[in-house]
Write an enzyme that holds these catalytic residues in place. Structure first.
Site, PDB file in Angstrom:
ATOM      1  N   ASP A  10       2.950  -4.464   8.183  1.00  0.00           N
ATOM      2  CA  ASP A  10       2.269  -4.491   7.952  1.00  0.00           C
ATOM      3  C   ASP A  10       0.243  -4.830   8.136  1.00  0.00           C
ATOM      4  O   ASP A  10       0.178  -5.412   6.768  1.00  0.00           O
ATOM      5  CB  ASP A  10       1.589  -2.804   6.427  1.00  0.00           C
ATOM      6  CG  ASP A  10       0.212  -2.592   6.277  1.00  0.00           C
ATOM      7  OD1 ASP A  10      -0.183  -2.770   6.883  1.00  0.00           O
ATOM      8  OD2 ASP A  10       0.432  -2.246   5.351  1.00  0.00           O
ATOM      9  N   GLN A  26      -4.692  -5.314   6.966  1.00  0.00           N
ATOM     10  CA  GLN A  26      -5.704  -5.921   6.396  1.00  0.00           C
ATOM     11  C   GLN A  26      -6.482  -7.596   7.293  1.00  0.00           C
ATOM     12  O   GLN A  26      -7.151  -8.108   6.970  1.00  0.00           O
ATOM     13  CB  GLN A  26      -5.327  -6.595   5.086  1.00  0.00           C
ATOM     14  CG  GLN A  26      -5.368  -5.312   3.767  1.00  0.00           C
ATOM     15  CD  GLN A  26      -6.968  -4.688   3.694  1.00  0.00           C
ATOM     16  OE1 GLN A  26      -7.760  -5.343   3.942  1.00  0.00           O
ATOM     17  NE2 GLN A  26      -7.101  -3.664   3.733  1.00  0.00           N
ATOM     18  N   HIS A  45       0.844  -1.542   0.392  1.00  0.00           N
ATOM     19  CA  HIS A  45      -0.452   0.059   0.032  1.00  0.00           C
ATOM     20  C   HIS A  45       1.086   1.287   0.259  1.00  0.00           C
ATOM     21  O   HIS A  45       1.744   1.548   0.230  1.00  0.00           O
ATOM     22  CB  HIS A  45      -1.089  -0.170   1.076  1.00  0.00           C
ATOM     23  CG  HIS A  45      -1.260   1.263   1.161  1.00  0.00           C
ATOM     24  ND1 HIS A  45      -1.301   2.702   1.962  1.00  0.00           N
ATOM     25  CD2 HIS A  45      -3.312   0.991   1.341  1.00  0.00           C
ATOM     26  CE1 HIS A  45      -1.821   2.410   1.865  1.00  0.00           C
ATOM     27  NE2 HIS A  45      -3.804   1.983   1.430  1.00  0.00           N
ATOM     28  N   CYS A  89      -4.844   2.538  -3.888  1.00  0.00           N
ATOM     29  CA  CYS A  89      -3.221   3.291  -3.043  1.00  0.00           C
ATOM     30  C   CYS A  89      -2.299   2.078  -3.190  1.00  0.00           C
ATOM     31  O   CYS A  89      -1.459   2.054  -2.562  1.00  0.00           O
ATOM     32  CB  CYS A  89      -3.713   3.725  -1.543  1.00  0.00           C
ATOM     33  SG  CYS A  89      -4.682   4.003  -1.402  1.00  0.00           S
ATOM     34  N   LYS A 149     -10.593  -0.958   9.889  1.00  0.00           N
ATOM     35  CA  LYS A 149     -10.550  -1.693   9.196  1.00  0.00           C
ATOM     36  C   LYS A 149     -11.241  -3.314  10.273  1.00  0.00           C
ATOM     37  O   LYS A 149     -11.604  -4.435  10.019  1.00  0.00           O
ATOM     38  CB  LYS A 149      -9.752  -1.736   8.434  1.00  0.00           C
ATOM     39  CG  LYS A 149      -9.000  -1.211   7.643  1.00  0.00           C
ATOM     40  CD  LYS A 149      -8.496  -1.365   7.135  1.00  0.00           C
ATOM     41  CE  LYS A 149      -7.137  -0.376   6.073  1.00  0.00           C
ATOM     42  NZ  LYS A 149      -8.340  -0.060   5.500  1.00  0.00           N
TER      43      LYS A 149
HETATM   44  N1  PMP Z   1      -1.258  -0.584   4.485  1.00  0.00           N
HETATM   45  C1  PMP Z   1      -2.565  -1.754   4.109  1.00  0.00           C
HETATM   46  C2  PMP Z   1      -2.638  -2.902   3.252  1.00  0.00           C
HETATM   47  C3  PMP Z   1      -3.763  -0.536   3.896  1.00  0.00           C
HETATM   48  O1  PMP Z   1      -4.928  -1.835   2.947  1.00  0.00           O
HETATM   49  C4  PMP Z   1      -4.354   0.000   4.294  1.00  0.00           C
HETATM   50  C5  PMP Z   1      -5.572   1.305   4.140  1.00  0.00           C
HETATM   51  N2  PMP Z   1      -6.447   1.082   2.841  1.00  0.00           N
HETATM   52  C6  PMP Z   1      -3.385   0.972   4.397  1.00  0.00           C
HETATM   53  C7  PMP Z   1      -2.127   1.349   4.760  1.00  0.00           C
HETATM   54  C8  PMP Z   1      -3.727   2.494   5.318  1.00  0.00           C
HETATM   55  O2  PMP Z   1      -4.507   2.365   6.370  1.00  0.00           O
HETATM   56  P1  PMP Z   1      -4.733   3.589   7.139  1.00  0.00           P
HETATM   57  O3  PMP Z   1      -5.524   3.880   5.556  1.00  0.00           O
HETATM   58  O4  PMP Z   1      -5.820   3.226   8.133  1.00  0.00           O
HETATM   59  O5  PMP Z   1      -3.887   4.749   7.446  1.00  0.00           O
END
Ligand code: PMP
Length: 407
Positions: free
Chosen positions: A201, A204, A124, A365, A227
């Site tokens: 990270d 998910q 991401h 993203c 999430k």
């Molecule tokens: N890493 C991953 C794998 C994600 O799916 C996301 C959220 N789409 C993020 C990081 C970023 O998380 P946040 O927007 O809650 O900071």
């Protein structure tokens, strides 16, 4: 067949019980943000109606109540991810801030010119851009762990990239775009052979998989409450005590200090050293109830049921003319990314919305991943524990309809 009572679960999410564009809402955008459990909403109301006060400073009753609630969530996260201590849990506003905290604080102290940061092709943007910024500041270099066409990390290539210059391996546990579950435990063990620091990270992963940071043996792990059926604006950075203690503060301000004078300031102990300013108190307190919700169901039951949904959807979608799944690993969370021949992904997304069905379109993203796959984006349907096979039927019927219209 699942041991969970899905109707009972759905009752805990009043938001699901509504019509969108005249049709019953089908919410399949859970990888972006899951809906909030009722007990979480109740906790937010309780806080703002009865308990609101700033934490850690006041001696009055409301301040004590909110401090106690806030620290209770820290204890709850400590249990939830099995950290060795509650002090290893730092509250942030999300995974993005957790990773930025590490990139700025740890990065400024431990990264030097020529050091290598390993991230994967699946990341991401929030696990790419902070490292690019850190690399720019320090002269460190980013190396990318390659993947195959199914969206799986190439472990042999990863091991070849590891060397004495590797300072950090930062990878996602589950890919948000494709759903691939990465072999993070094995990757962490390999990184440790070259003494690299590891960051997972888990944005998910946290809603789907039991996370045990001691078993993983990672140095850092990041996750987001929103999430996990919890409120927005709350994230966690887990860091092993010795690693957190070795790091300089992230932001300066109130809460993160022991003593301040114009001749110098001493910093608070972990985790407070990394929590400058007033946090999202009510949201942190409410996050505890989201973890209760997940633990009551049990990660194993959640995973089994979501896998059932995934298989059911996969087999139905395969019969739709022109359907092209993107990311076909057999180790996947309940995420389906796809394209349909001759229909633009945005048209698909819009048509589905007309039918009350919420999916995500675009690059999610993960532009470098889309570049690798030579596509602009995908349609992504991501399932949570409150979704049903009946909803998947509605979704597949809608897709069949649109394919007919466009052909
Ligand atoms: N890493 C991953 C794998 C994600 O799916 C996301 C959220 N789409 C993020 C990081 C970023 O998380 P946040 O927007 O809650 O900071």
């Amino acid at each position: 067949v699942s041991s969970l009572d899905i109707q009972k679960i759905r009752e805990q999410f009043p938001v699901l019980n509504q019509e969108v564009n005249g049709k019953p809402l089908v919410y399949f955008d859970n990888a972006a943000s899951s809906q909030t459990a009722k007990r979480v909403v109740d906790s937010l109301i309780q806080f703002y109606e009865k308990d609101h006060a700033n934490i850690h400073r006041g001696i009055h009753t409301l301040a004590e109540r909110s401090t106690k609630g806030f620290e209770a969530t820290r204890e709850r996260v400590h249990q939830f991810i099995n950290s060795a201590e509650a002090d290893e849990i730092v509250f942030t506003k999300g995974t993005t801030e957790s990773i930025n905290l590490v990139a700025q604080s740890w990065g400024s102290k431990f990264l030097n010119a020529g050091d290598e940061i390993l991230i994967s092709q699946l990341e991401h943007h929030s696990n790419i851009v902070p490292w690019q910024m850190a690399a720019e500041r320090t002269g460190a270099v980013i190396r990318v762990i390659p993947i195959n066409d199914k969206g799986e990390i190439l472990m042999d290539e990863y091991k070849k990239l590891l060397n004495s210059k590797t300072k950090l391996v930062a990878i996602n546990y589950i890919s948000n775009s494709l759903g691939t579950i990465n072999p993070v435990k094995e990757m962490i063990a390999a990184a440790q052979e070259v003494n690299a620091t590891t960051l997972i990270d888990a944005a998910q992963a946290a809603p789907h998989i039991k996370i045990d940071v001691q078993e993983l043996n990672c140095d850092f792990l990041a996750l987001s409450s929103h999430k996990m059926y919890g409120p927005t604006g709350v994230g966690v950075l887990y860091g092993r005590r010795d690693v957190l203690e070795s790091m300089p503060p992230y932001q300066g301000g109130g809460e993160m200090i022991k003593d301040v004078s114009f001749s110098g300031t001493t910093y608070n102990d972990i985790p407070y050293k990394f929590e400058a300013g007033t946090p999202n108190i009510g949201e942190v307190i409410a996050f505890k109830y989201a973890m209760d919700f997940i633990d009551e169901l049990g990660h194993e039951n959640i995973q089994a049921y979501e896998h059932e949904l995934l298989e059911y959807a996969n087999s139905k979608l395969a019969t739709i003319p022109g359907f092209r799944p993107i990311g076909t690993s057999d180790k996947k969370a309940s995420v389906i990314s796809f394209l349909i021949e001759n229909v633009h992904q945005y048209d698909l997304g819009q048509f589905l919305d007309v039918k009350g069905i919420a999916v995500r379109t675009g690059h999610h993203c993960t532009q470098p991943l889309m570049d690798f796959l030579k596509i602009d984006g995908t349609v992504r349907a991501s399932f949570a524990v409150y979704n049903t096979k009946e909803e998947i039927d509605v979704f597949c019927d809608a897709l069949e309809n649109i394919v007919k219209k466009f052909s």
